[in-house]
Motif scaffolding. Sequence first.
Motif, PDB file in Angstrom:
ATOM      1  N   PHE A 134       0.816  -1.208   0.000  1.00 27.52           N
ATOM      2  CA  PHE A 134       0.000   0.000   0.000  1.00 27.52           C
ATOM      3  C   PHE A 134       0.854   1.264   0.000  1.00 27.52           C
ATOM      4  CE2 PHE A 134      -3.306  -3.022   1.449  1.00 27.52           C
ATOM      5  CZ  PHE A 134      -4.205  -2.787   0.417  1.00 27.52           C
ATOM      6  N   ASP A 135       2.061   1.186   0.538  1.00 31.49           N
ATOM      7  CA  ASP A 135       2.991   2.302   0.386  1.00 31.49           C
ATOM      8  C   ASP A 135       3.354   2.480  -1.087  1.00 31.49           C
ATOM      9  OD1 ASP A 135       5.003   4.313   1.472  1.00 31.49           O
ATOM     10  OD2 ASP A 135       6.342   2.920   0.440  1.00 31.49           O
ATOM     11  N   MET A 136       3.587   1.372  -1.788  1.00 32.86           N
ATOM     12  CA  MET A 136       3.867   1.423  -3.218  1.00 32.86           C
ATOM     13  C   MET A 136       2.667   1.996  -3.974  1.00 32.86           C
ATOM     14  SD  MET A 136       6.125   0.505  -5.690  1.00 32.86           S
ATOM     15  CE  MET A 136       7.099  -0.926  -5.223  1.00 32.86           C
ATOM     16  N   THR A 137       1.465   1.591  -3.585  1.00 30.19           N
ATOM     17  CA  THR A 137       0.250   2.096  -4.223  1.00 30.19           C
ATOM     18  C   THR A 137       0.138   3.607  -4.063  1.00 30.19           C
ATOM     19  OG1 THR A 137      -0.888  -0.017  -3.835  1.00 30.19           O
ATOM     20  CG2 THR A 137      -2.264   1.919  -4.260  1.00 30.19           C
ATOM     21  N   ARG A 138       0.382   4.097  -2.867  1.00 30.33           N
ATOM     22  CA  ARG A 138       0.305   5.548  -2.638  1.00 30.33           C
ATOM     23  C   ARG A 138       1.375   6.286  -3.444  1.00 30.33           C
ATOM     24  NH1 ARG A 138      -2.192   8.832   0.726  1.00 30.33           N
ATOM     25  NH2 ARG A 138      -3.020   7.080   1.966  1.00 30.33           N
ATOM     26  N   ARG A 139       2.582   5.755  -3.479  1.00 29.98           N
ATOM     27  CA  ARG A 139       3.636   6.422  -4.234  1.00 29.98           C
ATOM     28  C   ARG A 139       3.307   6.446  -5.730  1.00 29.98           C
ATOM     29  NH1 ARG A 139       8.382   4.106  -4.403  1.00 29.98           N
ATOM     30  NH2 ARG A 139       8.008   2.195  -3.225  1.00 29.98           N
ATOM     31  N   ALA A 140       2.679   5.384  -6.228  1.00 33.84           N
ATOM     32  CA  ALA A 140       2.259   5.367  -7.631  1.00 33.84           C
ATOM     33  C   ALA A 140       1.204   6.433  -7.891  1.00 33.84           C
ATOM     34  CB  ALA A 140       1.729   3.981  -7.994  1.00 33.84           C
ATOM     35  N   PHE A 141       0.234   6.547  -6.990  1.00 36.79           N
ATOM     36  CA  PHE A 141      -0.820   7.556  -7.144  1.00 36.79           C
ATOM     37  C   PHE A 141      -0.239   8.966  -7.076  1.00 36.79           C
ATOM     38  CE2 PHE A 141      -4.095  10.300  -5.145  1.00 36.79           C
ATOM     39  CZ  PHE A 141      -5.015  10.299  -6.181  1.00 36.79           C
ATOM     40  N   GLU A 142       0.667   9.192  -6.145  1.00 38.32           N
ATOM     41  CA  GLU A 142       1.237  10.528  -5.984  1.00 38.32           C
ATOM     42  C   GLU A 142       2.156  10.906  -7.133  1.00 38.32           C
ATOM     43  OE1 GLU A 142       2.993  10.368  -2.104  1.00 38.32           O
ATOM     44  OE2 GLU A 142       1.077  10.760  -1.087  1.00 38.32           O
ATOM     45  N   LYS A 143       2.605   9.930  -7.894  1.00 36.86           N
ATOM     46  CA  LYS A 143       3.428  10.197  -9.068  1.00 36.86           C
ATOM     47  C   LYS A 143       2.607  10.835 -10.185  1.00 36.86           C
ATOM     48  CE  LYS A 143       6.135   7.780 -12.618  1.00 36.86           C
ATOM     49  NZ  LYS A 143       7.447   8.443 -12.424  1.00 36.86           N
ATOM     50  N   ILE A 144       1.301  10.554 -10.208  1.00 36.33           N
ATOM     51  CA  ILE A 144       0.448  10.986 -11.311  1.00 36.33           C
ATOM     52  C   ILE A 144      -0.157  12.347 -11.015  1.00 36.33           C
ATOM     53  CG2 ILE A 144      -1.538  10.409 -12.757  1.00 36.33           C
ATOM     54  CD1 ILE A 144       0.889   8.487 -12.941  1.00 36.33           C
ATOM     55  N   ARG A 145      -0.034  13.247 -11.963  1.00 36.38           N
ATOM     56  CA  ARG A 145      -0.690  14.546 -11.861  1.00 36.38           C
ATOM     57  C   ARG A 145      -2.012  14.472 -12.617  1.00 36.38           C
ATOM     58  NH1 ARG A 145       1.648  20.500 -13.728  1.00 36.38           N
ATOM     59  NH2 ARG A 145      -0.201  21.684 -13.053  1.00 36.38           N
ATOM     60  N   ILE A 146      -3.100  14.651 -11.904  1.00 36.52           N
ATOM     61  CA  ILE A 146      -4.429  14.621 -12.528  1.00 36.52           C
ATOM     62  C   ILE A 146      -4.625  15.917 -13.309  1.00 36.52           C
ATOM     63  CG2 ILE A 146      -6.911  14.421 -12.135  1.00 36.52           C
ATOM     64  CD1 ILE A 146      -5.281  11.929 -11.355  1.00 36.52           C
ATOM     65  N   PRO A 147      -5.012  15.847 -14.589  1.00 42.59           N
ATOM     66  CA  PRO A 147      -5.222  17.069 -15.381  1.00 42.59           C
ATOM     67  C   PRO A 147      -6.227  18.001 -14.715  1.00 42.59           C
ATOM     68  CG  PRO A 147      -5.198  15.145 -16.805  1.00 42.59           C
ATOM     69  CD  PRO A 147      -5.207  14.625 -15.397  1.00 42.59           C
ATOM     70  N   ALA A 148      -5.952  19.292 -14.788  1.00 41.11           N
ATOM     71  CA  ALA A 148      -6.754  20.294 -14.087  1.00 41.11           C
ATOM     72  C   ALA A 148      -8.250  20.199 -14.381  1.00 41.11           C
ATOM     73  CB  ALA A 148      -6.228  21.694 -14.413  1.00 41.11           C
ATOM     74  N   PRO A 149      -8.689  19.962 -15.636  1.00 45.40           N
ATOM     75  CA  PRO A 149     -10.145  19.919 -15.881  1.00 45.40           C
ATOM     76  C   PRO A 149     -10.871  18.871 -15.053  1.00 45.40           C
ATOM     77  CG  PRO A 149      -8.971  20.148 -17.945  1.00 45.40           C
ATOM     78  CD  PRO A 149      -7.923  19.866 -16.898  1.00 45.40           C
ATOM     79  N   PHE A 150     -10.202  17.764 -14.745  1.00 44.93           N
ATOM     80  CA  PHE A 150     -10.844  16.722 -13.945  1.00 44.93           C
ATOM     81  C   PHE A 150     -10.862  17.079 -12.460  1.00 44.93           C
ATOM     82  CE2 PHE A 150      -9.523  14.535 -17.799  1.00 44.93           C
ATOM     83  CZ  PHE A 150     -10.677  13.837 -18.124  1.00 44.93           C
ATOM     84  N   GLN A 151     -10.062  18.033 -12.066  1.00 40.25           N
ATOM     85  CA  GLN A 151     -10.071  18.483 -10.683  1.00 40.25           C
ATOM     86  C   GLN A 151     -11.140  19.542 -10.423  1.00 40.25           C
ATOM     87  OE1 GLN A 151      -6.133  19.332  -9.006  1.00 40.25           O
ATOM     88  NE2 GLN A 151      -5.185  18.384 -10.785  1.00 40.25           N
ATOM     89  N   SER A 152     -11.639  20.161 -11.499  1.00 42.04           N
ATOM     90  CA  SER A 152     -12.595  21.258 -11.326  1.00 42.04           C
ATOM     91  C   SER A 152     -13.932  21.010 -12.002  1.00 42.04           C
ATOM     92  CB  SER A 152     -11.988  22.558 -11.870  1.00 42.04           C
ATOM     93  OG  SER A 152     -11.661  22.421 -13.244  1.00 42.04           O
ATOM     94  N   LEU A 153     -14.096  19.862 -12.652  1.00 43.96           N
ATOM     95  CA  LEU A 153     -15.342  19.566 -13.362  1.00 43.96           C
ATOM     96  C   LEU A 153     -16.541  19.694 -12.428  1.00 43.96           C
ATOM     97  CD1 LEU A 153     -16.683  18.399 -15.977  1.00 43.96           C
ATOM     98  CD2 LEU A 153     -16.415  16.147 -14.922  1.00 43.96           C
ATOM     99  N   ASP A 154     -17.555  20.490 -12.831  1.00 43.07           N
ATOM    100  CA  ASP A 154     -18.732  20.673 -11.979  1.00 43.07           C
ATOM    101  C   ASP A 154     -20.032  20.410 -12.709  1.00 43.07           C
ATOM    102  OD1 ASP A 154     -18.855  22.843 -13.634  1.00 43.07           O
ATOM    103  OD2 ASP A 154     -18.830  24.358 -12.047  1.00 43.07           O
ATOM    104  N   ARG A 155     -19.953  19.861 -13.918  1.00 46.77           N
ATOM    105  CA  ARG A 155     -21.158  19.470 -14.635  1.00 46.77           C
ATOM    106  C   ARG A 155     -20.822  18.301 -15.559  1.00 46.77           C
ATOM    107  NH1 ARG A 155     -22.450  24.713 -18.202  1.00 46.77           N
ATOM    108  NH2 ARG A 155     -21.843  25.696 -16.234  1.00 46.77           N
ATOM    109  N   THR A 156     -21.800  17.483 -15.831  1.00 43.22           N
ATOM    110  CA  THR A 156     -21.585  16.346 -16.719  1.00 43.22           C
ATOM    111  C   THR A 156     -21.223  16.844 -18.112  1.00 43.22           C
ATOM    112  OG1 THR A 156     -23.086  14.922 -15.486  1.00 43.22           O
ATOM    113  CG2 THR A 156     -22.689  14.333 -17.783  1.00 43.22           C
ATOM    114  N   GLY A 157     -20.239  16.189 -18.714  1.00 39.97           N
ATOM    115  CA  GLY A 157     -19.803  16.579 -20.042  1.00 39.97           C
ATOM    116  C   GLY A 157     -19.485  15.364 -20.893  1.00 39.97           C
TER     117      GLY A 157
END
Length: 225
Positions: A134-157
């Motif tokens: 699970f430490d490896m899992t967290r490090r893998a997740f933290e390696k990835i930068r989620i694109p900004a539009p998916f962090q702010s999406l507020d309506r279905t598209g």
Amino acid sequence: MSLFKPTGFLTCLVLVASLFLGLSESSTPARAGGSPGDFDFYVLALSWSPTYCASRGRNADPLQCRATKPFRFIVHGLWPQYERGYPDFCRSRQDGLDRGTVNDMLDIMPSRSLVAHQWRKHGSCSGLDADEYFDMTRRAFEKIRIPAPFQSLDRTGRIAPDAVEKAFRISNPGLRDAAMAVTCSNGTLQEVRICLDKDLNFRGCRAVDRSGCRAGKISVPSPAR
């Protein structure tokens, strides 16, 4: 400007996409009798939480789907893979998880049953103990930068799967189209799956790449508010 074309709107808001851009697991079959640590690479599966919550309705995990702050991309799992197929449910000296290990993962895997299942099915094949996995899992997740539009999406598209890949590629230098796949279910975004070597570097994965969504456009449900 948004990557997405809002449902029901006539005005196209997907110019940036042209420039930048219930849960299933790998479509390749498992191999019986996998040995812990004997695999070729990992797949980090990032699930779009609003799709799961909408599809499961009242049966959805309340920890994930009734959170004060709605989840967006969460970790479905970190899956040991062969070049074709994958091991699962390997024999392990550590069958169960302690409560602390589970609770420590709930910020990125917001379901106790999901954490436990991922350990039994996939973590047991990693060759690591549960805390290391699970430490490896967290490090893998933290390696990835989620694109900004998916962090702010507020309506279905709606968006093309290729545009989702392009957004992730541009947000993550070194990530290539051949190292990931976007999956969909019933025309809706399901997951982004990213291939990593055992040191968590991006690497190509032909079988995973070929398993991606074939739809021209897919729906991206907005987080519940």
